[in-house]
Design an enzyme around this catalytic site. Sequence first.
Site, PDB file in Angstrom:
ATOM      1  N   ARG A 210      14.445   9.173 -18.928  1.00 38.30           N
ATOM      2  CA  ARG A 210      13.858  10.508 -19.181  1.00 38.30           C
ATOM      3  C   ARG A 210      14.567  11.244 -20.318  1.00 38.30           C
ATOM      4  O   ARG A 210      14.729  12.473 -20.272  1.00 38.30           O
ATOM      5  CB  ARG A 210      13.914  11.385 -17.922  1.00 38.30           C
ATOM      6  CG  ARG A 210      13.275  10.776 -16.699  1.00 38.30           C
ATOM      7  CD  ARG A 210      11.764  10.856 -16.728  1.00 38.30           C
ATOM      8  NE  ARG A 210      11.233  10.415 -15.459  1.00 38.30           N
ATOM      9  CZ  ARG A 210      10.962   9.141 -15.164  1.00 38.30           C
ATOM     10  NH1 ARG A 210      11.137   8.190 -16.075  1.00 38.30           N
ATOM     11  NH2 ARG A 210      10.489   8.820 -13.983  1.00 38.30           N
TER      12      ARG A 210
ATOM     13  N   SER B 162       7.410  16.822 -11.400  1.00 41.58           N
ATOM     14  CA  SER B 162       8.753  16.819 -10.802  1.00 41.58           C
ATOM     15  C   SER B 162       9.584  17.908 -11.471  1.00 41.58           C
ATOM     16  O   SER B 162       9.734  17.910 -12.688  1.00 41.58           O
ATOM     17  CB  SER B 162       9.444  15.485 -11.030  1.00 41.58           C
ATOM     18  OG  SER B 162       8.718  14.471 -10.413  1.00 41.58           O
TER      19      SER B 162
ATOM     20  N   GLU C 158      14.191  18.820 -14.649  1.00 49.52           N
ATOM     21  CA  GLU C 158      13.430  18.005 -15.605  1.00 49.52           C
ATOM     22  C   GLU C 158      12.568  18.931 -16.463  1.00 49.52           C
ATOM     23  O   GLU C 158      12.332  18.665 -17.638  1.00 49.52           O
ATOM     24  CB  GLU C 158      12.545  17.021 -14.823  1.00 49.52           C
ATOM     25  CG  GLU C 158      11.702  16.160 -15.729  1.00 49.52           C
ATOM     26  CD  GLU C 158      10.942  15.063 -14.999  1.00 49.52           C
ATOM     27  OE1 GLU C 158      11.496  14.465 -14.067  1.00 49.52           O
ATOM     28  OE2 GLU C 158       9.790  14.811 -15.392  1.00 49.52           O
TER      29      GLU C 158
HETATM   30  P1  NAP Z   1       8.727   6.967  -5.610  1.00 48.35           P
HETATM   31  O1  NAP Z   1       7.856   5.857  -6.085  1.00 48.35           O
HETATM   32  O2  NAP Z   1       8.626   7.462  -4.207  1.00 48.35           O
HETATM   33  O3  NAP Z   1      10.221   6.620  -5.923  1.00 48.35           O
HETATM   34  C1  NAP Z   1      11.255   7.493  -5.493  1.00 48.35           C
HETATM   35  C2  NAP Z   1      12.474   7.190  -6.312  1.00 48.35           C
HETATM   36  O4  NAP Z   1      12.872   5.847  -6.155  1.00 48.35           O
HETATM   37  C3  NAP Z   1      12.279   7.408  -7.792  1.00 48.35           C
HETATM   38  O5  NAP Z   1      13.502   7.922  -8.238  1.00 48.35           O
HETATM   39  C4  NAP Z   1      12.086   6.036  -8.375  1.00 48.35           C
HETATM   40  O6  NAP Z   1      12.680   5.935  -9.640  1.00 48.35           O
HETATM   41  C5  NAP Z   1      12.881   5.181  -7.425  1.00 48.35           C
HETATM   42  N1  NAP Z   1      12.310   3.848  -7.227  1.00 48.35           N
HETATM   43  C6  NAP Z   1      11.325   3.503  -6.335  1.00 48.35           C
HETATM   44  N2  NAP Z   1      11.099   2.189  -6.379  1.00 48.35           N
HETATM   45  C7  NAP Z   1      11.916   1.678  -7.323  1.00 48.35           C
HETATM   46  C8  NAP Z   1      12.130   0.373  -7.821  1.00 48.35           C
HETATM   47  N3  NAP Z   1      11.430  -0.684  -7.356  1.00 48.35           N
HETATM   48  N4  NAP Z   1      13.057   0.208  -8.793  1.00 48.35           N
HETATM   49  C9  NAP Z   1      13.765   1.271  -9.273  1.00 48.35           C
HETATM   50  N5  NAP Z   1      13.602   2.528  -8.839  1.00 48.35           N
HETATM   51  C10 NAP Z   1      12.686   2.738  -7.875  1.00 48.35           C
HETATM   52  O7  NAP Z   1       8.533   8.220  -6.594  1.00 48.35           O
HETATM   53  P2  NAP Z   1       7.368   9.313  -6.694  1.00 48.35           P
HETATM   54  O8  NAP Z   1       8.022  10.630  -6.628  1.00 48.35           O
HETATM   55  O9  NAP Z   1       6.206   9.004  -5.799  1.00 48.35           O
HETATM   56  O10 NAP Z   1       6.899   9.135  -8.184  1.00 48.35           O
HETATM   57  C11 NAP Z   1       6.191   7.981  -8.583  1.00 48.35           C
HETATM   58  C12 NAP Z   1       6.567   7.599  -9.978  1.00 48.35           C
HETATM   59  O11 NAP Z   1       6.126   8.584 -10.905  1.00 48.35           O
HETATM   60  C13 NAP Z   1       8.079   7.472 -10.159  1.00 48.35           C
HETATM   61  O12 NAP Z   1       8.319   6.411 -11.031  1.00 48.35           O
HETATM   62  C14 NAP Z   1       8.435   8.804 -10.771  1.00 48.35           C
HETATM   63  O13 NAP Z   1       9.615   8.752 -11.518  1.00 48.35           O
HETATM   64  C15 NAP Z   1       7.225   9.030 -11.647  1.00 48.35           C
HETATM   65  N6  NAP Z   1       7.080  10.408 -12.030  1.00 48.35           N
HETATM   66  C16 NAP Z   1       7.420  10.714 -13.319  1.00 48.35           C
HETATM   67  C17 NAP Z   1       7.356  11.995 -13.747  1.00 48.35           C
HETATM   68  C18 NAP Z   1       7.735  12.323 -15.153  1.00 48.35           C
HETATM   69  O14 NAP Z   1       7.922  11.490 -16.004  1.00 48.35           O
HETATM   70  N7  NAP Z   1       7.880  13.569 -15.458  1.00 48.35           N
HETATM   71  C19 NAP Z   1       6.907  13.000 -12.891  1.00 48.35           C
HETATM   72  C20 NAP Z   1       6.547  12.663 -11.601  1.00 48.35           C
HETATM   73  C21 NAP Z   1       6.653  11.347 -11.175  1.00 48.35           C
HETATM   74  P3  NAP Z   1      11.997   6.438 -11.031  1.00 48.35           P
HETATM   75  O15 NAP Z   1      11.909   7.918 -10.962  1.00 48.35           O
HETATM   76  O16 NAP Z   1      12.980   5.984 -12.044  1.00 48.35           O
HETATM   77  O17 NAP Z   1      10.696   5.754 -11.163  1.00 48.35           O
END
Ligand code: NAP
Length: 335
Positions: free
Chosen positions: A164, A235, A331
């Site tokens: 990020r 987020s 963020e």
């Molecule tokens: P999630 O899939 O429930 O995951 C929760 C956390 O665990 C996140 O920190 C994710 O990392 C990490 N994670 C889960 N599985 C993983 C794996 N196989 N390997 C490495 N890390 C893993 O998260 P969520 O809140 O529902 O969001 C879904 C995705 O959308 C996530 O990737 C999240 O980062 C992304 N998202 C991005 C933004 C943005 O760019 N502003 C905003 C909202 C959501 P990561 O965060 O590194 O993926």
Amino acid sequence: MHITKNEPLAPYTTLRLGGNARFFARVTHTAEIEEALRFARAHSLPVLFLGGGSNLLVREGGFDGLVIKIETRGIEKKEAGDHAIYIVEAGEAWDAFVARTCSDGYWGVENLSGIPGTVGAAPVQNIGAYGVELAHTLVWVESIDTQTQTLIRYTSSQCQFAYRSSLFKKELNRYLIVRVACTLSTHATPQLTYSDVAEVFTTTAPRSPQDVREAILHIRAQKFPNLREEGSAGSFFLNPIVSFGVADALVARYPELPHFSVEGGVKLSLAWLLDHVLHVRGTRIGGARLFERQPLVIVTDTHATVADVLQLQKKITEDVETACTISLIPEVRII
Ligand code: NAP
């Protein structure tokens, strides 16, 4: 190009909050971008570059300078054998670009479906979701360095991409991103490691990037607020990356805590900590609350004020610090 004065910024942000811009310019061509930057220099004004306003909280005092809203459009595709380079103008909506690549049958950004905001904003925080980040497909970024007034093409490795983060985030408002090039492939490269995505494809593999896109859009619709109904900037907090020592201590206390080794340490699931340690899902201050379906997200109703959001951010930051000795970093960009 028309420059307005005292333009309210709330309608240009997805949180729908905040004060006015002293000056505001809407630019639709590269020449207008240069004209707006000349105006700012001539009047010694600080500049703020605005795309979709989806990662921005503007304080009540607004912005005492020139806001440049980038609305340049255009997607050029250059096919070469099994891949295509897409050159995309900064003002294009990110998700419209992803929709186009998926319907063209190219793999690479389908996991980044449904992310609000513009293409020009995407490299700033190296947008990422479901195991894919922009840096994986980005070839170059063309950006105007406002310190030297030059248009420079930065290759992916020069962009200093990290979790990020990027060169453009380290010095916000120095680099105005004009266009971005991504390389995408006809070879199937589905990234299905995240459990939400893996669950959809347990019995059948995706046959096209469109299949993955549809799955991701469905998953996101369950977890993220509908921006047509409520204000939100996605987020609000970054998932913390902590030292191995801090991570070990927390995992010893909370063995279920999802944690992942990354460059620079261990990434922790903040949503899990908010849910299972602090139990703050749905916590409300005034018109701002932590979203019931995803506690990383702050949502705002029509009565919310900037103070409500900032107080909620402060409360969550302090509570996490006390309970877990972790310092949270927003963020969302706060102006
Ligand atoms: P999630 O899939 O429930 O995951 C929760 C956390 O665990 C996140 O920190 C994710 O990392 C990490 N994670 C889960 N599985 C993983 C794996 N196989 N390997 C490495 N890390 C893993 O998260 P969520 O809140 O529902 O969001 C879904 C995705 O959308 C996530 O990737 C999240 O980062 C992304 N998202 C991005 C933004 C943005 O760019 N502003 C905003 C909202 C959501 P990561 O965060 O590194 O993926």
